[in-house]
Design an enzyme around this catalytic site. Structure first.
Site, mmCIF file in Angstrom:
data_model
loop_
_atom_site.group_PDB
_atom_site.id
_atom_site.type_symbol
_atom_site.label_atom_id
_atom_site.label_comp_id
_atom_site.label_asym_id
_atom_site.label_seq_id
_atom_site.Cartn_x
_atom_site.Cartn_y
_atom_site.Cartn_z
ATOM 1 N N SER A 61 56.788 41.243 51.396
ATOM 2 C CA SER A 61 56.285 42.478 50.782
ATOM 3 C C SER A 61 54.899 42.866 51.293
ATOM 4 O O SER A 61 54.515 44.032 51.208
ATOM 5 C CB SER A 61 56.261 42.340 49.259
ATOM 6 O OG SER A 61 55.508 41.216 48.861
ATOM 7 N N ASP A 308 48.162 41.924 40.045
ATOM 8 C CA ASP A 308 48.533 41.748 41.451
ATOM 9 C C ASP A 308 47.260 41.614 42.269
ATOM 10 O O ASP A 308 46.566 42.598 42.542
ATOM 11 C CB ASP A 308 49.355 42.944 41.932
ATOM 12 C CG ASP A 308 49.836 42.769 43.370
ATOM 13 O OD1 ASP A 308 49.416 41.804 44.024
ATOM 14 O OD2 ASP A 308 50.623 43.613 43.837
ATOM 15 N N HIS A 311 48.811 41.844 46.958
ATOM 16 C CA HIS A 311 49.012 43.058 47.749
ATOM 17 C C HIS A 311 47.728 43.894 47.749
ATOM 18 O O HIS A 311 46.751 43.544 47.076
ATOM 19 C CB HIS A 311 50.190 43.847 47.186
ATOM 20 C CG HIS A 311 51.471 43.079 47.210
ATOM 21 N ND1 HIS A 311 51.906 42.331 46.139
ATOM 22 C CD2 HIS A 311 52.405 42.937 48.182
ATOM 23 C CE1 HIS A 311 53.057 41.748 46.446
ATOM 24 N NE2 HIS A 311 53.380 42.095 47.676
#
Length: 341
Positions: A61, A308, A311
């Site tokens: 990802s 998160d 990312h």
């Protein structure tokens, strides 16, 4: 170069402004190297260099994060800088965007570990738990490698997940799985990562039909504090990059980075084709950017339970990775033109 409103391909988790993040200074920092110049991303320059060519991002990802950043940089829906709106020609197996003006394709292919994986039972490892074959490249993307002119490879974070490590059809280790305490694991997850990198680099540089440019993007640093992603870790309230004196050593990131470099250097020694393979080292540079993650602004959830810190917000630090990519491509293709002329 773009905003969260001007680029329609931003994944919800990376749309920090759209998810209510109140600050935006993190969007404005750029990396300034000490011994060279890093030009600002030039969309028209990129498309011209990549005329008639395909660039593929292969990985997890975070690779998707970088590919979407490149699309947004090329999209540039803010007049008068607009280049063009690409056509989506992809499918579930291969996400593919096409820029008609230069016949340039931007591709993304998912590969968690970059090597072969299977759920089937092997020896004392039952069916269900993922078996990661460290010495076998992922066939799902390797068959397409000869069709790509530039390949950007990245991996690492899935080695923190439950899995069984297999070398020469023998179980040699496991992560969050090792039921037989009477057996001794031969490698841990960090060593398994290094072995996988060596294998995938060797597979690219010995592929008889690949003559393009391959880029290994180094391990992307995360910035969880007070726990991991699933144990309450967070990066809340980070609005500026770290100063050098604020940097805290992270043994796991350092070891993953070190094993990746070692694997790359070992793999590259086996080169037998006409390809070029370079390592794009972003680990140290982006260890400063604890401010660039979505944190609690990965969703519109008002309770913000999940953070998160892996990312990257878009726009944000990840855009600089593609400035690196453009510079690598420029040096490769302009260097070929000047040498041929």
């Amino acid at each position: 170069m773009y905003t969260n409103n001007s680029c329609p391909v931003i994944t919800r988790m990376q749309n920090c402004q759209g998810n209510g993040r109140p600050d935006r200074e993190y969007e404005s920092y750029r990396w300034k190297p000490s011994q060279c110049d890093l030009p600002r991303f030039d969309a028209k320059k990129f498309l011209e260099l990549m005329r008639g060519k395909t660039i593929a991002f292969i990985g997890d990802s975070v690779a998707r994060n970088q590919m979407e950043s490149l699309l947004c940089l090329l999209w540039q829906a803010i007049l008068p800088l607009q280049v063009e709106v690409p056509r989506n020609q992809g499918n579930r197996r291969m996400h593919r965007y096409y820029f008609r003006s230069t016949s340039t394709k931007i591709v993304r292919m998912w590969s968690s570990w970059l090597v072969h994986q299977t759920p089937e039972a092997i020896d004392f490892a039952p069916e269900g738990v993922t078996k990661v074959h460290l010495d076998t490249p992922d066939e799902n993307f390797m068959e397409f490698v000869p069709t790509f002119d530039v390949v950007v490879l990245s991996s690492g974070h899935w080695f923190a997940k439950q899995s069984v490590y297999v070398l020469n059809n023998e179980i040699v280790g496991g992560r969050l799985w090792w039921p037989d305490k009477s057996r001794e694991a031969k490698i841990n997850n960090i060593e398994a990562f290094g072995a996988s990198v060596e294998n995938i680099v060797a597979s690219i540089v010995t592929h008889p039909n690949f003559t393009g440019l391959a880029i290994l993007r180094s391990y992307s640093p995360s910035h969880y504090e007070g726990g991991a992603w699933d144990t309450g870790g967070s990066c809340t309230g980070k609005t500026r990059p770290l100063e050098p004196e604020q940097m805290v050593k992270n043994d796991n990131i350092d070891k993953m980075h070190e094993k990746q470099i070692t694997g790359f250097l070992r793999g590259i020694q086996k080169k037998s084709n006409k390809s070029k393979f370079v390592m794009m080292d972003i680990t140290g540079v982006f260890s400063y950017r604890h401010d660039g993650h979505p944190g609690p602004f990965r969703s519109l959830d008002p309770n913000k339970r999940t953070h998160d810190c892996l990312h990257w917000c878009m726009p944000g630090p990840v855009d600089t990775w593609n400035e690196f990519v453009l510079e690598i491509i420029r040096r490769e293709y302009e260097g070929k033109k000047s040498s041929s002329s």
